[in-house]
Design a protein around this motif. Structure first.
Motif, mmCIF file in Angstrom:
data_model
loop_
_atom_site.group_PDB
_atom_site.id
_atom_site.type_symbol
_atom_site.label_atom_id
_atom_site.label_comp_id
_atom_site.label_asym_id
_atom_site.label_seq_id
_atom_site.Cartn_x
_atom_site.Cartn_y
_atom_site.Cartn_z
ATOM 1 N N ALA A 26 2.758 -6.625 -13.930
ATOM 2 C CA ALA A 26 3.807 -6.215 -13.005
ATOM 3 C C ALA A 26 4.386 -7.439 -12.311
ATOM 4 C CB ALA A 26 3.256 -5.245 -11.966
ATOM 5 N N TYR A 27 5.663 -7.340 -11.968
ATOM 6 C CA TYR A 27 6.332 -8.393 -11.215
ATOM 7 C C TYR A 27 6.581 -7.877 -9.806
ATOM 8 C CZ TYR A 27 9.690 -11.819 -9.634
ATOM 9 O OH TYR A 27 10.323 -12.792 -8.913
ATOM 10 N N ASP A 28 6.070 -8.605 -8.812
ATOM 11 C CA ASP A 28 6.300 -8.260 -7.406
ATOM 12 C C ASP A 28 7.573 -8.936 -6.928
ATOM 13 O OD1 ASP A 28 3.910 -6.917 -7.418
ATOM 14 O OD2 ASP A 28 2.786 -8.453 -6.346
ATOM 15 N N PHE A 29 8.469 -8.175 -6.325
ATOM 16 C CA PHE A 29 9.688 -8.715 -5.719
ATOM 17 C C PHE A 29 9.359 -9.055 -4.262
ATOM 18 C CE2 PHE A 29 11.032 -6.005 -9.195
ATOM 19 C CZ PHE A 29 11.940 -6.808 -9.861
ATOM 20 N N ARG A 30 8.757 -10.227 -4.069
ATOM 21 C CA ARG A 30 8.265 -10.653 -2.753
ATOM 22 C C ARG A 30 9.415 -10.896 -1.776
ATOM 23 N NH1 ARG A 30 3.135 -9.748 -1.692
ATOM 24 N NH2 ARG A 30 1.811 -10.249 -3.432
ATOM 25 N N SER A 31 9.150 -10.523 -0.558
ATOM 26 C CA SER A 31 10.077 -10.822 0.540
ATOM 27 C C SER A 31 9.224 -11.126 1.765
ATOM 28 C CB SER A 31 10.998 -9.627 0.792
ATOM 29 O OG SER A 31 10.248 -8.543 1.298
ATOM 30 N N HIS A 32 9.840 -11.383 2.871
ATOM 31 C CA HIS A 32 9.100 -11.665 4.103
ATOM 32 C C HIS A 32 8.813 -10.389 4.879
ATOM 33 C CE1 HIS A 32 9.430 -15.908 3.440
ATOM 34 N NE2 HIS A 32 10.742 -15.783 3.262
ATOM 35 N N GLU A 33 9.144 -9.272 4.288
ATOM 36 C CA GLU A 33 8.898 -7.972 4.922
ATOM 37 C C GLU A 33 7.521 -7.455 4.503
ATOM 38 O OE1 GLU A 33 11.150 -6.729 7.061
ATOM 39 O OE2 GLU A 33 12.372 -8.504 6.650
ATOM 40 N N SER A 34 7.085 -6.374 5.111
ATOM 41 C CA SER A 34 5.792 -5.794 4.769
ATOM 42 C C SER A 34 5.862 -4.891 3.535
ATOM 43 C CB SER A 34 5.238 -5.007 5.955
ATOM 44 O OG SER A 34 6.103 -3.930 6.265
ATOM 45 N N LEU A 35 7.065 -4.639 3.017
ATOM 46 C CA LEU A 35 7.249 -3.797 1.839
ATOM 47 C C LEU A 35 7.565 -4.666 0.622
ATOM 48 C CD1 LEU A 35 7.335 -0.787 1.016
ATOM 49 C CD2 LEU A 35 9.806 -0.915 1.300
ATOM 50 N N THR A 36 6.756 -4.550 -0.465
ATOM 51 C CA THR A 36 6.937 -5.350 -1.679
ATOM 52 C C THR A 36 7.120 -4.414 -2.878
ATOM 53 O OG1 THR A 36 5.475 -7.051 -0.774
ATOM 54 C CG2 THR A 36 5.922 -7.135 -3.133
ATOM 55 N N PRO A 37 8.350 -4.250 -3.377
ATOM 56 C CA PRO A 37 8.542 -3.442 -4.581
ATOM 57 C C PRO A 37 8.044 -4.187 -5.820
ATOM 58 C CG PRO A 37 10.667 -4.111 -3.647
ATOM 59 C CD PRO A 37 9.600 -4.711 -2.801
ATOM 60 N N TYR A 38 7.663 -3.431 -6.867
ATOM 61 C CA TYR A 38 7.229 -4.046 -8.125
ATOM 62 C C TYR A 38 7.729 -3.225 -9.304
ATOM 63 C CZ TYR A 38 3.437 -0.593 -8.018
ATOM 64 O OH TYR A 38 2.709 0.573 -7.967
ATOM 65 N N LEU A 39 7.772 -3.894 -10.458
ATOM 66 C CA LEU A 39 8.203 -3.305 -11.719
ATOM 67 C C LEU A 39 7.314 -3.873 -12.811
ATOM 68 C CD1 LEU A 39 10.457 -1.563 -13.055
ATOM 69 C CD2 LEU A 39 11.769 -3.661 -13.287
ATOM 70 N N GLU A 87 -2.824 -8.172 7.161
ATOM 71 C CA GLU A 87 -3.224 -9.126 6.120
ATOM 72 C C GLU A 87 -4.289 -8.578 5.173
ATOM 73 O OE1 GLU A 87 -4.350 -12.898 7.687
ATOM 74 O OE2 GLU A 87 -2.495 -13.130 8.819
ATOM 75 N N LYS A 88 -5.119 -7.648 5.636
ATOM 76 C CA LYS A 88 -6.228 -7.153 4.820
ATOM 77 C C LYS A 88 -6.016 -5.749 4.258
ATOM 78 C CE LYS A 88 -9.714 -10.098 6.669
ATOM 79 N NZ LYS A 88 -10.905 -10.517 6.028
ATOM 80 N N TRP A 89 -5.136 -4.965 4.819
ATOM 81 C CA TRP A 89 -4.966 -3.569 4.419
ATOM 82 C C TRP A 89 -3.526 -3.286 4.002
ATOM 83 C CZ3 TRP A 89 -8.948 -0.240 3.851
ATOM 84 C CH2 TRP A 89 -10.164 -0.581 4.460
ATOM 85 N N LEU A 129 -5.240 -0.207 -0.263
ATOM 86 C CA LEU A 129 -5.673 -1.537 -0.680
ATOM 87 C C LEU A 129 -6.493 -2.214 0.426
ATOM 88 C CD1 LEU A 129 -2.246 -2.749 -2.081
ATOM 89 C CD2 LEU A 129 -4.138 -1.835 -3.390
ATOM 90 N N ARG A 130 -7.561 -2.843 0.020
ATOM 91 C CA ARG A 130 -8.371 -3.678 0.944
ATOM 92 C C ARG A 130 -8.508 -5.056 0.288
ATOM 93 N NH1 ARG A 130 -10.385 -6.586 4.566
ATOM 94 N NH2 ARG A 130 -12.507 -6.332 5.259
ATOM 95 N N ARG A 131 -8.013 -6.083 0.970
ATOM 96 C CA ARG A 131 -8.091 -7.451 0.444
ATOM 97 C C ARG A 131 -9.278 -8.183 1.078
ATOM 98 N NH1 ARG A 131 -2.821 -6.297 1.633
ATOM 99 N NH2 ARG A 131 -1.449 -6.148 -0.166
ATOM 100 N N PHE A 132 -9.989 -8.941 0.249
ATOM 101 C CA PHE A 132 -11.148 -9.684 0.736
ATOM 102 C C PHE A 132 -10.875 -11.172 0.725
ATOM 103 C CE2 PHE A 132 -12.748 -5.690 -0.911
ATOM 104 C CZ PHE A 132 -13.568 -5.280 0.102
#
Length: 132
Positions: A26-39, A87-89, A129-132
């Motif tokens: 998948a490709y994440d369309f990163r932005s500086h927002e908290s919402l990241t769309p992907y395809l 940052e973690k959830w 999601l939980r990031r470690f």
């Protein structure tokens, strides 16, 4: 049981199960927002197994049962978005279309069988999601 189109005196009941291995990217369309769309998409292998019962509706004493498996190429398309709470959830909400190839039944003593050229699924995923 459902009556056959070619023989209204015959009923069919079929259960289908699928086992698959799918490699996806998948490709994440990163932005500086908290919402990241992907395809994304994927490709792999699937085994579709049919368990079928064929029964003469006028004489229900002797149903035939058979199992049959087919191996197919599987491909998928997916899209969705990840919403980061911090940052973690986060939460992932996505949709995936999977083309599972074809399905067939065994050939019965009457030389009848059932085949579907298209077998697919539409999946909605909601993940925490939980990031470690």
């Amino acid at each position: 049981s459902e009556a056959s189109e070619t023989n209204p005196n015959v009923g069919w009941e079929m259960n289908v199960s699928s086992t698959s291995i799918l490699i996806s990217a998948a490709y994440d369309f990163r932005s500086h927002e908290s919402l990241t769309p992907y395809l994304g998409g994927g490709i792999g292998w699937v085994q579709n197994t049919t368990d079928t019962e064929r029964e003469a509706l006028l004489n229900r004493n002797n149903p035939e049962r058979a199992s049959f498996s087919t191996n197919n190429l599987i491909w998928s398309l997916m899209l969705g978005a990840i919403w980061d709470w911090n940052e973690k959830w986060g939460r992932d909400i996505g949709y995936r279309y999977k083309d599972l190839g074809e399905i067939k039944t065994a050939t019965f003593s009457s030389l009848e069988s059932v085949q579907a050229a298209e077998f697919f699924s539409h999946d909605i995923n909601i993940t925490v999601l939980r990031r470690f």
